[in-house]
Design a protein around this motif. Structure first.
Motif, PDB file in Angstrom:
ATOM      1  N   LEU A 124       0.826  -1.208   0.000  1.00  0.00           N
ATOM      2  CA  LEU A 124       0.000   0.000   0.000  1.00  0.00           C
ATOM      3  C   LEU A 124       0.864   1.264   0.000  1.00  0.00           C
ATOM      4  O   LEU A 124       0.564   2.229  -0.723  1.00  0.00           O
ATOM      5  N   ASP A 125       1.938   1.270   0.780  1.00  0.00           N
ATOM      6  CA  ASP A 125       2.831   2.433   0.818  1.00  0.00           C
ATOM      7  C   ASP A 125       3.506   2.666  -0.532  1.00  0.00           C
ATOM      8  O   ASP A 125       3.626   3.809  -0.988  1.00  0.00           O
ATOM      9  N   GLU A 126       3.965   1.599  -1.175  1.00  0.00           N
ATOM     10  CA  GLU A 126       4.600   1.725  -2.494  1.00  0.00           C
ATOM     11  C   GLU A 126       3.602   2.228  -3.536  1.00  0.00           C
ATOM     12  O   GLU A 126       3.936   3.050  -4.379  1.00  0.00           O
ATOM     13  N   LEU A 127       2.387   1.719  -3.467  1.00  0.00           N
ATOM     14  CA  LEU A 127       1.362   2.142  -4.425  1.00  0.00           C
ATOM     15  C   LEU A 127       1.060   3.624  -4.276  1.00  0.00           C
ATOM     16  O   LEU A 127       1.015   4.361  -5.276  1.00  0.00           O
ATOM     17  N   ILE A 128       0.868   4.093  -3.069  1.00  0.00           N
ATOM     18  CA  ILE A 128       0.544   5.497  -2.867  1.00  0.00           C
ATOM     19  C   ILE A 128       1.721   6.385  -3.265  1.00  0.00           C
ATOM     20  O   ILE A 128       1.534   7.468  -3.837  1.00  0.00           O
ATOM     21  N   ALA A 129       2.952   5.959  -3.018  1.00  0.00           N
ATOM     22  CA  ALA A 129       4.130   6.736  -3.431  1.00  0.00           C
ATOM     23  C   ALA A 129       4.224   6.793  -4.955  1.00  0.00           C
ATOM     24  O   ALA A 129       4.550   7.845  -5.534  1.00  0.00           O
ATOM     25  N   HIS A 130       3.942   5.695  -5.607  1.00  0.00           N
ATOM     26  CA  HIS A 130       3.965   5.637  -7.074  1.00  0.00           C
ATOM     27  C   HIS A 130       2.922   6.590  -7.655  1.00  0.00           C
ATOM     28  O   HIS A 130       3.207   7.345  -8.589  1.00  0.00           O
TER      29      HIS A 130
END
Length: 181
Positions: A124-130
């Motif tokens: 979830l953190d990687e997705l939101i950063a992307h």
């Protein structure tokens, strides 16, 4: 498929040889806890060895697992005293609280929930950063109500799963203490 792991019975203990995949926490450990089959009996047994007696193969560096210090490792003909071994199915601990009475397999199953939560959080953190890195461009997800709705649902599902895991751990400990499992 992992190569065979075997333990040959010798006076005072065993000679342990083999390779193990995904040794959890190995880069942070002082000892290993390795499963092998005793050659003369076919018994699955756990062997505790100092990390100095192993060869760290260092081949795990994957998203969501780097901080676990988990790697493959090998042991080549290392003597392990009998007192540093125990049957795999042991569920009567020598020390520790109620959680240790679950047995090795059930304890491992509970412990893997921490890994699953870590991977879920990181995803979830990687997705939101992307998505945030591409914000402001026409047609990007950052401006999509459907994305925000879907992400909010995924975040809520993750938080519900985390709450369930934590509650399960707490309940297991509480019931184990109350009933002296």
């Amino acid at each position: 498929m992992a190569p065979a792991r075997s333990a040959a019975r010798v006076p005072g203990g065993f000679r342990l040889t083999g390779r193990w995949s995904f040794g959890s926490g190995m880069l942070h450990a002082q000892y290993t806890h390795s499963l092998a089959i005793v050659e003369d009996t076919g018994e699955p047994r756990m062997f505790v060895t100092p990390v100095e007696d192993i060869t760290m193969l260092g081949n795990w560096d994957v998203l969501g697992l780097r901080a676990t210090g988990s790697i493959d490792y090998g042991i080549d003909d290392v003597f392990v005293p009998e007192s540093y071994t125990h049957p795999f199915a042991l569920d009567e601990p020598q020390r520790g609280g109620a959680m240790y009475r679950l047995g090795l397999l059930d304890q491992a199953l509970l412990c893997h929930s921490g890994w699953a939560l870590g991977v879920g959080r990181r995803l979830l953190d990687e997705l939101i950063a992307h998505v945030a890195a591409r914000a402001g461009r026409p047609g990007q997800l950052a401006g999509s109500d459907a994305f925000h709705t879907g992400f909010a649902r995924a975040e809520a599902s993750f938080r519900a799963a985390a709450a369930l895991v934590h509650r399960t751990w707490d309940d297991t400990e509480r019931v184990g203490c109350a009933t002296n499992l």
